[in-house]
Design a protein around this motif. Structure first.
Motif, PDB file in Angstrom:
ATOM      1  N   TYR A  48      33.657  48.277  24.515  1.00 31.46           N
ATOM      2  CA  TYR A  48      34.783  48.033  25.402  1.00 31.46           C
ATOM      3  C   TYR A  48      35.298  49.386  25.896  1.00 31.46           C
ATOM      4  CZ  TYR A  48      35.371  43.056  24.364  1.00 31.46           C
ATOM      5  OH  TYR A  48      35.186  41.691  24.275  1.00 31.46           O
ATOM      6  N   PHE A  98      37.114  46.140  15.815  1.00 35.12           N
ATOM      7  CA  PHE A  98      37.011  47.354  16.628  1.00 35.12           C
ATOM      8  C   PHE A  98      36.862  48.590  15.762  1.00 35.12           C
ATOM      9  CE2 PHE A  98      37.801  46.039  20.945  1.00 35.12           C
ATOM     10  CZ  PHE A  98      38.391  44.804  20.799  1.00 35.12           C
ATOM     11  N   GLN A 135      38.654  51.336  27.762  1.00 36.45           N
ATOM     12  CA  GLN A 135      40.083  51.200  28.071  1.00 36.45           C
ATOM     13  C   GLN A 135      40.561  52.438  28.817  1.00 36.45           C
ATOM     14  OE1 GLN A 135      42.685  51.006  24.644  1.00 36.45           O
ATOM     15  NE2 GLN A 135      44.260  49.904  25.775  1.00 36.45           N
ATOM     16  N   TYR A 194      35.635  51.822  22.875  1.00 32.34           N
ATOM     17  CA  TYR A 194      35.606  51.166  21.578  1.00 32.34           C
ATOM     18  C   TYR A 194      34.254  50.506  21.350  1.00 32.34           C
ATOM     19  CZ  TYR A 194      40.726  51.334  21.208  1.00 32.34           C
ATOM     20  OH  TYR A 194      42.036  51.734  21.107  1.00 32.34           O
ATOM     21  N   PHE A 202      29.394  45.250  20.709  1.00 37.66           N
ATOM     22  CA  PHE A 202      29.990  45.397  22.032  1.00 37.66           C
ATOM     23  C   PHE A 202      30.445  46.839  22.238  1.00 37.66           C
ATOM     24  CE2 PHE A 202      30.805  40.809  22.696  1.00 37.66           C
ATOM     25  CZ  PHE A 202      30.792  40.348  21.391  1.00 37.66           C
ATOM     26  N   LYS A 254      27.265  44.355  25.973  1.00 31.58           N
ATOM     27  CA  LYS A 254      27.141  43.466  24.828  1.00 31.58           C
ATOM     28  C   LYS A 254      25.677  43.402  24.427  1.00 31.58           C
ATOM     29  CE  LYS A 254      27.591  38.960  25.623  1.00 31.58           C
ATOM     30  NZ  LYS A 254      28.265  37.656  25.825  1.00 31.58           N
ATOM     31  N   LEU A 271      38.973  55.647  26.986  1.00 26.77           N
ATOM     32  CA  LEU A 271      38.814  55.397  25.555  1.00 26.77           C
ATOM     33  C   LEU A 271      37.750  54.323  25.392  1.00 26.77           C
ATOM     34  CD1 LEU A 271      39.889  55.917  22.676  1.00 26.77           C
ATOM     35  CD2 LEU A 271      41.636  54.190  23.111  1.00 26.77           C
ATOM     36  N   GLU A 312      45.761  50.513  30.750  1.00 29.88           N
ATOM     37  CA  GLU A 312      45.097  49.295  31.205  1.00 29.88           C
ATOM     38  C   GLU A 312      44.586  48.497  30.014  1.00 29.88           C
ATOM     39  OE1 GLU A 312      43.374  51.132  35.413  1.00 29.88           O
ATOM     40  OE2 GLU A 312      42.072  49.969  34.093  1.00 29.88           O
ATOM     41  N   ALA A 313      44.142  47.285  30.283  1.00 32.50           N
ATOM     42  CA  ALA A 313      43.583  46.446  29.234  1.00 32.50           C
ATOM     43  C   ALA A 313      42.183  46.908  28.876  1.00 32.50           C
ATOM     44  CB  ALA A 313      43.540  45.000  29.709  1.00 32.50           C
ATOM     45  N   PRO A 314      41.771  46.774  27.619  1.00 31.83           N
ATOM     46  CA  PRO A 314      40.370  47.016  27.277  1.00 31.83           C
ATOM     47  C   PRO A 314      39.483  46.033  28.037  1.00 31.83           C
ATOM     48  CG  PRO A 314      41.716  46.821  25.293  1.00 31.83           C
ATOM     49  CD  PRO A 314      42.559  46.382  26.437  1.00 31.83           C
ATOM     50  N   LEU A 316      35.346  44.660  28.722  1.00 34.92           N
ATOM     51  CA  LEU A 316      33.987  44.641  28.188  1.00 34.92           C
ATOM     52  C   LEU A 316      33.072  45.481  29.058  1.00 34.92           C
ATOM     53  CD1 LEU A 316      31.957  43.466  26.139  1.00 34.92           C
ATOM     54  CD2 LEU A 316      31.602  41.588  27.763  1.00 34.92           C
ATOM     55  N   GLY A 370      31.112  41.703  16.681  1.00 38.85           N
ATOM     56  CA  GLY A 370      31.553  40.320  16.804  1.00 38.85           C
ATOM     57  C   GLY A 370      30.890  39.441  15.764  1.00 38.85           C
ATOM     58  N   ILE A 388      36.328  39.718  16.663  1.00 45.32           N
ATOM     59  CA  ILE A 388      35.879  41.078  16.992  1.00 45.32           C
ATOM     60  C   ILE A 388      36.582  42.109  16.114  1.00 45.32           C
ATOM     61  CG2 ILE A 388      35.978  42.859  18.771  1.00 45.32           C
ATOM     62  CD1 ILE A 388      35.199  40.892  20.802  1.00 45.32           C
TER      63      ILE A 388
END
Lengths: 109, 115
Positions: free
Chosen positions: A36, A99, A38, A89, A34, A49, A87, A42-44, A46, A93, A97
């Motif tokens: 991700y 990172f 960020q 990542y 994956f 994939k 950022l 804020e939230a990471p 997706l 998986g 997951i």
């Protein structure tokens, strides 16, 4: 054990230039990979994939190809935008997951 | 899209005290996770939770940590007692499925400072 390596901690480039963020992995299985993203405070979220049928996933101009021979899943984009600064990542998986350390991408005008 | 809500967004607490971090996962998701991120470092897995039980926990999930989701309400991470090294951002995530290709939805994190 499973692990993800992102060799660049910081990538700085000029708007319009191509982006490539490196990601390699180690796993005893055939994992899913994956990316991700960020943004600050804020939230990471997706971004991409890997597919089981080796199709190349694409989203928002970004794409990544899973190369099992080299255990890599590098993130690429043909032309960076200012809004891409974030950022990133790479993650592996399996039953959960894992990172990587993350790569901070800074796009300048 | 669906969101994971984390409450509070920031918490300052005295060392030795108890703290509970709350997570409201995506409504139809069945798998829940906590990750810890120390400033400037990577996101590290703490624990995952399914059907009322801890499925797997990492070495970072100390005996002082516990998780639960009573009666389908918040998924909580409790630290009792807290230590200085617990200062970090704690991210909650949820997913519909538990396989390796599952999409995780993350919350924005709770920034915990233990003083």
């Amino acid at each position: 054990g499973d692990s993800v390596t992102q060799t660049e901690g910081l990538v700085t480039l000029t708007e319009g230039l191509p982006v490539m963020l490196n990601c390699t992995y180690q796993s005893t299985y055939s994992p899913f990979l994956f990316w991700y993203v960020q943004h600050l405070n804020e939230a990471p979220k997706l971004l991409l994939k890997s597919f089981t049928d080796n199709k190349r996933p694409e989203h928002q101009g970004f794409h990544a190809t899973l190369h099992k021979s080299s255990s890599s899943f590098h993130l690429q984009k043909s032309s960076a935008q200012l809004s891409d600064s974030a950022l990133y990542y790479c993650a592996l998986g399996n039953n959960r997951i894992f990172f990587g350390d993350g790569t901070q991408l800074v796009v300048k005008p | 899209g669906p969101k994971v809500l984390q409450i509070p967004s920031h918490q300052i607490i005295d060392m030795g005290q108890m703290v509970t971090l709350n997570c409201d996962p995506v409504s139809n998701h069945l798998y829940f996770y906590w990750y810890k991120q120390i400033l400037g470092q990577q996101m590290e897995f703490l624990v995952n939770f399914y059907n009322g039980k801890v499925m797997e926990k990492s070495k970072l999930f100390k005996d002082q940590f516990s998780v639960e989701r009573p009666d389908g309400s918040y998924f909580t991470l409790k630290i009792q007692p807290t230590a200085l090294e617990d200062s970090a951002v704690y991210f909650c995530a949820s997913s519909l499925e538990g396989q390796g290709n599952s999409d995780y939805t993350f919350g924005s994190g709770t920034r915990l400072l233990v003083i």
